[in-house]
Design a protein around this motif. Structure first.
Motif: not given
Lengths: 130, 379
Positions: A11, B170-171, B163-164, A14, B166-167
């Protein structure tokens, strides 16, 4: 835990790619203008749109659920089609862009939404009576 | 202010988030595909299937349309967290300041840093999601109220929001998974049904701009492709491009060729003509199929003598603009359906469609179907 760390790394990579890309293409994407639009979206939502929805929800608290659903669908449809309905992208040299009477068509679509809502209200009333 | 309605709830957030996540992932992948087609890199792109780009770009724009109501509903569901987070941060900072004034080490400093980082991570997520949906929907309506070039800004922001995301996934995985268990109650189900209905309506009134069989339902689509040449929309008119076809028009083939060639329009019409049914599939998500008739690009290139692995630049009479030229890799120019079209749906090409001749090739974004072609330059 490992999977989560991998996800965080991917993340962050990216996000970094995007940020570096934005800065490296600065002539095209005008980073200050970009930042204003990026931050402006958050501010407009969190400080204007969401409070308005809170106020509307409070004002409509005694309205039956089916009618509130009709209002919600209508608002979402208008929000999603606003750039088309406003038709500010029309060009005099190109009639193939935004060719339809969008105001009238929006009224037609909303009329269909409210027909469905009306049917739902009637059906619920009948169900509750029996 | 405390918002405690039944909709501000993990069960609703998890359901909306799952669908929204699928939409964003789909839009990211189809968007990357569109980017690669427009900016050829080291990977060769196949010219087949002919309608592939039509499908991927239609999916890209329609998932973006679907994401708008889902995103608003999702932000609404988690809106109390915004204020709760701010409140907690304020309390921690005031406590920390009190500690500092009393010359003590602030208690729970690590937690404050972690909490701040968590709150900051929401900025690329919500900011990016709102930015992508708003600019995307406005761009397909041909309205550009911003100072940046849409394509570049939308492209780089896609990495930020992905990207945000994906984080975020996961969180939230641990809270979201149990929240997806069945049983949410009538109020929440009603809310989700209404949001789903709005999504369905929006897709239904737009999809006809690319899914031809339902074109008459496209009441609120920015385009309404129809039949015949007049029904094929254009992005750039000849007037906007400043096109004047010179009286001494010639199509020239030059560059790395064995002998330079030039054809007048009459000579092009006298060459063997071929017909291909191919879509114009625009990056803005509309598309329509038409019957194009003209000369095969490979016939013209072979008449001039080219290497089999040559790349060809297609130049337009346009003097400027980002899309005045496009590139044909070998997979494209060797394809029998890749034409310099002289006619569309049986009529001579209109000047807005690229008269005297235009490029038409399979599996290719509309902006690369160069109009008003003047030169094929072999490199």
């Amino acid at each position: 835990m490992t999977a989560r760390r991998v996800a965080y790394a991917v993340g962050c990579a990216l996000i970094l790619t995007g940020a570096v890309g934005l800065l490296s293409d600065a002539a095209d994407d005008h980073p200050i203008g970009w930042a204003l639009w990026f931050g402006g979206g958050i501010v407009a939502h969190d400080l204007v749109i969401a409070p308005l929805v809170v106020a509307a929800g409070w004002a409509l608290r005694r309205v039956p659920g089916a009618v509130r659903a009709g209002i919600l669908v209508s608002v979402l449809v208008v929000a999603g089609t606003l750039p088309v309905v406003l038709a500010l992208g029309r060009k005099p040299d190109n009639p193939s862009i935004l060719p339809l009477p969008y105001g009238r068509n929006l009224v037609l679509v909303l009329a269909a939404v409210w027909l469905a809502t009306g049917a739902l209200v009637l059906w619920r009333r009948r169900r509750d009576r029996s | 202010m405390r918002l405690t309605g039944p909709l501000h709830n993990a069960k609703v957030a998890a359901r909306l988030g799952t669908v929204l996540g699928v939409c964003f992932a789909t839009a990211f992948l189809t968007g990357l595909f569109s980017h690669v087609l427009q900016h050829p890199g080291p990977f060769p792109i196949p010219a087949r299937p002919a309608g592939l780009y039509r499908v991927t770009e239609g999916v890209h724009v329609l998932t973006g349309v679907a994401a708008a109501p889902l995103l608003l509903a999702k932000l609404w569901t988690v809106y109390p967290k915004f204020w709760a987070g701010l409140r907690e941060l304020r309390e921690r900072f005031t406590a920390g300041l009190t500690d500092l004034r009393a010359r003590r080490r602030p208690a729970g400093l690590r937690d404050t840093v972690a909490l701040s980082a968590g709150r900051l991570a929401v900025i690329p997520l919500t900011g990016g999601a709102i930015f992508q949906v708003v600019t995307g929907l406005t761009n397909i309506a041909y309205w550009y109220p911003w100072p940046f070039f849409f394509t570049t800004a939308h492209y780089w922001t896609a990495y930020i929001v992905t990207g945000a995301l994906v984080i975020h996934v996961a969180e939230q995985w641990r809270t979201a998974r149990p929240a997806l268990a069945p049983g949410i109650g009538p109020t929440r189900r009603g809310f989700l049904t209404a949001v789903g209905a709005a999504t369905g309506v929006l897709v239904a009134v737009t999809a006809g701009e690319t899914v031809t069989p339902v074109r008459n339902l496209a009441l609120l689509a920015p385009r309404r492709p129809g039949r015949g040449q007049a029904g094929v929309p254009v992005n750039r008119s000849a007037a906007a491009a400043g096109i004047e076809v010179p009286a001494a028009y010639r199509l020239r083939v030059h560059g790395a060729v064995r002998r330079e060639r030039a054809w007048t329009l009459e000579e092009l019409r006298a060459l063997p003509q071929h017909t291909a049914v191919l879509p114009i599939a625009c990056v803005e998500g509309w598309s329509v199929s038409a019957r194009w008739t003209g000369v095969r690009v490979r016939d013209l290139l072979r008449a001039a003598g080219v290497e089999a692995d040559a790349t060809v630049r297609v130049d337009s009479l346009e003097r400027g603009g980002r899309y005045r030229a496009s590139e044909l890799a070998p997979a494209y120019w060797t394809d029998p359906a890749t034409l310099l079209a002289l006619r569309c749906d049986g009529e001579v090409l209109r000047v807005d469609h690229g008269y005297p001749c235009r490029l038409i090739a399979p599996n290719r974004p509309g902006v690369l179907q160069t109009k008003w072609v003047s030169d094929l330059v072999v490199t």
